[in-house]
Design a protein around this motif. Structure first.
Motif, PDB file in Angstrom:
ATOM      1  N   ALA A 268       0.832  -1.299  -0.086  1.00 60.42           N
ATOM      2  CA  ALA A 268      -0.167  -0.026   0.050  1.00 60.42           C
ATOM      3  C   ALA A 268       0.670   1.326   0.152  1.00 60.42           C
ATOM      4  O   ALA A 268       0.337   2.318  -0.634  1.00 60.42           O
ATOM      5  CB  ALA A 268      -1.075   0.091   1.177  1.00 60.42           C
ATOM      6  N   CYS A 269       1.863   1.231   0.808  1.00 62.18           N
ATOM      7  CA  CYS A 269       2.902   2.287   0.852  1.00 62.18           C
ATOM      8  C   CYS A 269       3.297   2.635  -0.416  1.00 62.18           C
ATOM      9  O   CYS A 269       3.392   3.751  -1.220  1.00 62.18           O
ATOM     10  CB  CYS A 269       3.818   2.172   1.737  1.00 62.18           C
ATOM     11  SG  CYS A 269       3.720   2.305   3.491  1.00 62.18           S
ATOM     12  N   SER A 270       3.847   1.688  -1.275  1.00 61.75           N
ATOM     13  CA  SER A 270       4.460   1.630  -2.598  1.00 61.75           C
ATOM     14  C   SER A 270       3.220   2.200  -3.575  1.00 61.75           C
ATOM     15  O   SER A 270       3.663   3.188  -4.632  1.00 61.75           O
ATOM     16  CB  SER A 270       4.779   0.208  -3.034  1.00 61.75           C
ATOM     17  OG  SER A 270       5.334   0.483  -4.436  1.00 61.75           O
TER      18      SER A 270
ATOM     19  N   ARG B 132      -5.899   5.559  -2.564  1.00 64.63           N
ATOM     20  CA  ARG B 132      -6.471   5.731  -0.998  1.00 64.63           C
ATOM     21  C   ARG B 132      -7.499   4.858  -0.639  1.00 64.63           C
ATOM     22  O   ARG B 132      -7.963   4.616   0.560  1.00 64.63           O
ATOM     23  CB  ARG B 132      -6.223   7.148  -0.578  1.00 64.63           C
ATOM     24  CG  ARG B 132      -5.260   7.781  -0.897  1.00 64.63           C
ATOM     25  CD  ARG B 132      -5.052   9.122  -0.447  1.00 64.63           C
ATOM     26  NE  ARG B 132      -3.662   9.693  -0.943  1.00 64.63           N
ATOM     27  CZ  ARG B 132      -3.167  10.790  -0.810  1.00 64.63           C
ATOM     28  NH1 ARG B 132      -4.102  11.818   0.094  1.00 64.63           N
ATOM     29  NH2 ARG B 132      -2.182  11.332  -0.994  1.00 64.63           N
ATOM     30  N   GLU B 133      -8.436   4.284  -1.595  1.00 65.97           N
ATOM     31  CA  GLU B 133      -9.509   3.324  -1.201  1.00 65.97           C
ATOM     32  C   GLU B 133      -8.945   1.999  -1.036  1.00 65.97           C
ATOM     33  O   GLU B 133      -8.599   1.451  -1.947  1.00 65.97           O
ATOM     34  CB  GLU B 133     -10.442   3.490  -2.356  1.00 65.97           C
ATOM     35  CG  GLU B 133     -10.993   4.917  -2.522  1.00 65.97           C
ATOM     36  CD  GLU B 133     -12.031   4.896  -3.808  1.00 65.97           C
ATOM     37  OE1 GLU B 133     -12.174   3.668  -4.558  1.00 65.97           O
ATOM     38  OE2 GLU B 133     -12.389   5.894  -4.074  1.00 65.97           O
TER      39      GLU B 133
ATOM     40  N   ASP C 167      -7.330  -2.585   7.151  1.00 61.97           N
ATOM     41  CA  ASP C 167      -6.339  -3.286   7.774  1.00 61.97           C
ATOM     42  C   ASP C 167      -4.888  -2.941   7.165  1.00 61.97           C
ATOM     43  O   ASP C 167      -3.900  -3.006   7.751  1.00 61.97           O
ATOM     44  CB  ASP C 167      -6.413  -4.852   7.670  1.00 61.97           C
ATOM     45  CG  ASP C 167      -7.452  -5.516   8.530  1.00 61.97           C
ATOM     46  OD1 ASP C 167      -7.841  -4.679   9.324  1.00 61.97           O
ATOM     47  OD2 ASP C 167      -7.787  -6.650   8.261  1.00 61.97           O
ATOM     48  N   TYR C 168      -4.947  -2.310   5.909  1.00 60.05           N
ATOM     49  CA  TYR C 168      -3.561  -2.034   5.234  1.00 60.05           C
ATOM     50  C   TYR C 168      -3.388  -0.568   5.383  1.00 60.05           C
ATOM     51  O   TYR C 168      -2.397  -0.002   5.050  1.00 60.05           O
ATOM     52  CB  TYR C 168      -3.677  -2.239   3.787  1.00 60.05           C
ATOM     53  CG  TYR C 168      -4.225  -3.597   3.266  1.00 60.05           C
ATOM     54  CD1 TYR C 168      -3.831  -4.733   4.381  1.00 60.05           C
ATOM     55  CD2 TYR C 168      -5.074  -4.081   2.492  1.00 60.05           C
ATOM     56  CE1 TYR C 168      -3.888  -6.078   3.996  1.00 60.05           C
ATOM     57  CE2 TYR C 168      -5.442  -5.214   2.109  1.00 60.05           C
ATOM     58  CZ  TYR C 168      -4.820  -6.181   2.915  1.00 60.05           C
ATOM     59  OH  TYR C 168      -5.314  -7.447   2.696  1.00 60.05           O
ATOM     60  N   MET C 169      -4.196   0.346   6.019  1.00 66.67           N
ATOM     61  CA  MET C 169      -4.082   1.728   6.220  1.00 66.67           C
ATOM     62  C   MET C 169      -3.282   1.633   7.709  1.00 66.67           C
ATOM     63  O   MET C 169      -3.889   1.407   8.763  1.00 66.67           O
ATOM     64  CB  MET C 169      -5.279   2.353   6.419  1.00 66.67           C
ATOM     65  CG  MET C 169      -5.038   3.772   6.663  1.00 66.67           C
ATOM     66  SD  MET C 169      -4.004   4.789   5.501  1.00 66.67           S
ATOM     67  CE  MET C 169      -5.104   5.214   4.198  1.00 66.67           C
ATOM     68  N   CYS C 170      -2.028   2.031   7.839  1.00 69.44           N
ATOM     69  CA  CYS C 170      -1.213   2.186   9.023  1.00 69.44           C
ATOM     70  C   CYS C 170      -0.555   3.390   8.943  1.00 69.44           C
ATOM     71  O   CYS C 170      -0.568   4.538   8.123  1.00 69.44           O
ATOM     72  CB  CYS C 170      -0.172   1.081   8.878  1.00 69.44           C
ATOM     73  SG  CYS C 170       0.919   1.095   7.592  1.00 69.44           S
ATOM     74  N   ALA C 171       0.347   3.727   9.945  1.00 72.23           N
ATOM     75  CA  ALA C 171       0.857   5.062  10.082  1.00 72.23           C
ATOM     76  C   ALA C 171       1.857   5.285   8.857  1.00 72.23           C
ATOM     77  O   ALA C 171       2.211   6.409   8.473  1.00 72.23           O
ATOM     78  CB  ALA C 171       1.791   5.025  11.408  1.00 72.23           C
ATOM     79  N   ALA C 172       2.423   4.126   8.522  1.00 70.64           N
ATOM     80  CA  ALA C 172       3.449   4.334   7.389  1.00 70.64           C
ATOM     81  C   ALA C 172       2.950   4.957   6.065  1.00 70.64           C
ATOM     82  O   ALA C 172       3.037   5.532   5.320  1.00 70.64           O
ATOM     83  CB  ALA C 172       4.184   3.162   7.153  1.00 70.64           C
TER      84      ALA C 172
ATOM     85  N   ALA D  57      -0.078   6.222   6.086  1.00 72.26           N
ATOM     86  CA  ALA D  57      -0.878   7.731   6.286  1.00 72.26           C
ATOM     87  C   ALA D  57       0.536   8.985   6.055  1.00 72.26           C
ATOM     88  O   ALA D  57       0.159  10.032   5.435  1.00 72.26           O
ATOM     89  CB  ALA D  57      -0.971   8.083   7.506  1.00 72.26           C
ATOM     90  N   ASP D  58       1.677   8.580   6.407  1.00 73.01           N
ATOM     91  CA  ASP D  58       2.800   9.297   6.270  1.00 73.01           C
ATOM     92  C   ASP D  58       3.044   9.459   4.771  1.00 73.01           C
ATOM     93  O   ASP D  58       3.361  10.686   4.367  1.00 73.01           O
ATOM     94  CB  ASP D  58       4.096   8.695   6.945  1.00 73.01           C
ATOM     95  CG  ASP D  58       3.928   8.863   8.414  1.00 73.01           C
ATOM     96  OD1 ASP D  58       3.193   9.482   8.774  1.00 73.01           O
ATOM     97  OD2 ASP D  58       5.060   8.222   9.080  1.00 73.01           O
ATOM     98  N   VAL D  59       2.989   8.244   3.840  1.00 72.80           N
ATOM     99  CA  VAL D  59       3.382   8.382   2.596  1.00 72.80           C
ATOM    100  C   VAL D  59       2.136   9.154   1.834  1.00 72.80           C
ATOM    101  O   VAL D  59       2.395  10.134   1.050  1.00 72.80           O
ATOM    102  CB  VAL D  59       3.444   7.138   1.844  1.00 72.80           C
ATOM    103  CG1 VAL D  59       3.513   7.362   0.424  1.00 72.80           C
ATOM    104  CG2 VAL D  59       4.443   6.268   2.385  1.00 72.80           C
ATOM    105  N   CYS D  60       0.929   9.039   2.134  1.00 76.96           N
ATOM    106  CA  CYS D  60      -0.129  10.017   1.677  1.00 76.96           C
ATOM    107  C   CYS D  60       0.154  11.352   2.034  1.00 76.96           C
ATOM    108  O   CYS D  60      -0.172  12.319   1.199  1.00 76.96           O
ATOM    109  CB  CYS D  60      -1.571   9.647   2.389  1.00 76.96           C
ATOM    110  SG  CYS D  60      -2.077   7.988   1.813  1.00 76.96           S
ATOM    111  N   ASN D  61       0.636  11.863   3.343  1.00 78.14           N
ATOM    112  CA  ASN D  61       0.999  13.239   3.532  1.00 78.14           C
ATOM    113  C   ASN D  61       2.162  13.788   2.460  1.00 78.14           C
ATOM    114  O   ASN D  61       2.104  14.868   2.113  1.00 78.14           O
ATOM    115  CB  ASN D  61       1.232  13.193   5.108  1.00 78.14           C
ATOM    116  CG  ASN D  61       0.074  12.981   5.769  1.00 78.14           C
ATOM    117  OD1 ASN D  61      -0.875  13.222   5.590  1.00 78.14           O
ATOM    118  ND2 ASN D  61       0.422  12.705   6.925  1.00 78.14           N
TER     119      ASN D  61
END
Length: 136
Positions: free
Chosen positions: A58-60, A75-76, A80-85, A87-91
């Motif tokens: 998901a980060c990739s 982002r949809e 379970d796959y949405m984690c802090a990492a 979210a950081d990549v999204c930002n």
């Protein structure tokens, strides 16, 4: 029990009869108890490994989505796959898109201001900036 090295925890415990294994683990009385707990632990670790692998994927995916449309689509995902990492990549991607938009706005403003109408011999900061960016 066989003398060959077991390749799987289940294979190992199949060879042990339901004998007293209190010497292995004080809360266990029989080998079958230990087998059940070990098998569950292995399965839990496999599930956790898969979840972490998907979070990395998901980060990739989110990192590669640097347009508004692709960012919305990537982002949809399963919660379970949405984690802090992720979210950081999204930002970080949001900041990249915002900065790219600012650069485009500044470039358009300079082109409007200068329009490359200045004589070559006259110094023009706008033209020099546009040349530096490769816009003129």
């Amino acid at each position: 029990m066989t003398t060959s090295k077991p390749t799987d925890i289940r294979e190992f415990w199949v060879g042990i009869s339901d004998t007293n294994v209190a010497h292995i683990h004080p809360t266990m009385k029989y080998a079958s108890d230990y087998h059940v707990i070990e098998y569950r632990a292995v399965e839990q670790l496999k599930a956790e490994n898969e979840k972490l692998r998907m979070q990395l994927s998901a980060c990739s995916c989110v990192a590669l989505a640097n347009t508004t449309e692709s960012a919305i689509l990537t982002r949809e995902m399963h919660p379970d796959y949405m984690c802090a990492a992720v979210a950081d990549v999204c930002n970080a991607v949001d900041r990249e898109m915002k900065l790219r938009e600012q650069v485009n706005n500044y470039e358009q403003a300079l082109k409007f201001e200068c329009g490359d109408r200045c004589a070559e011999q006259n110094p023009c900061n706008a033209r020099e900036a546009l040349k530096k960016w490769g816009a003129v």
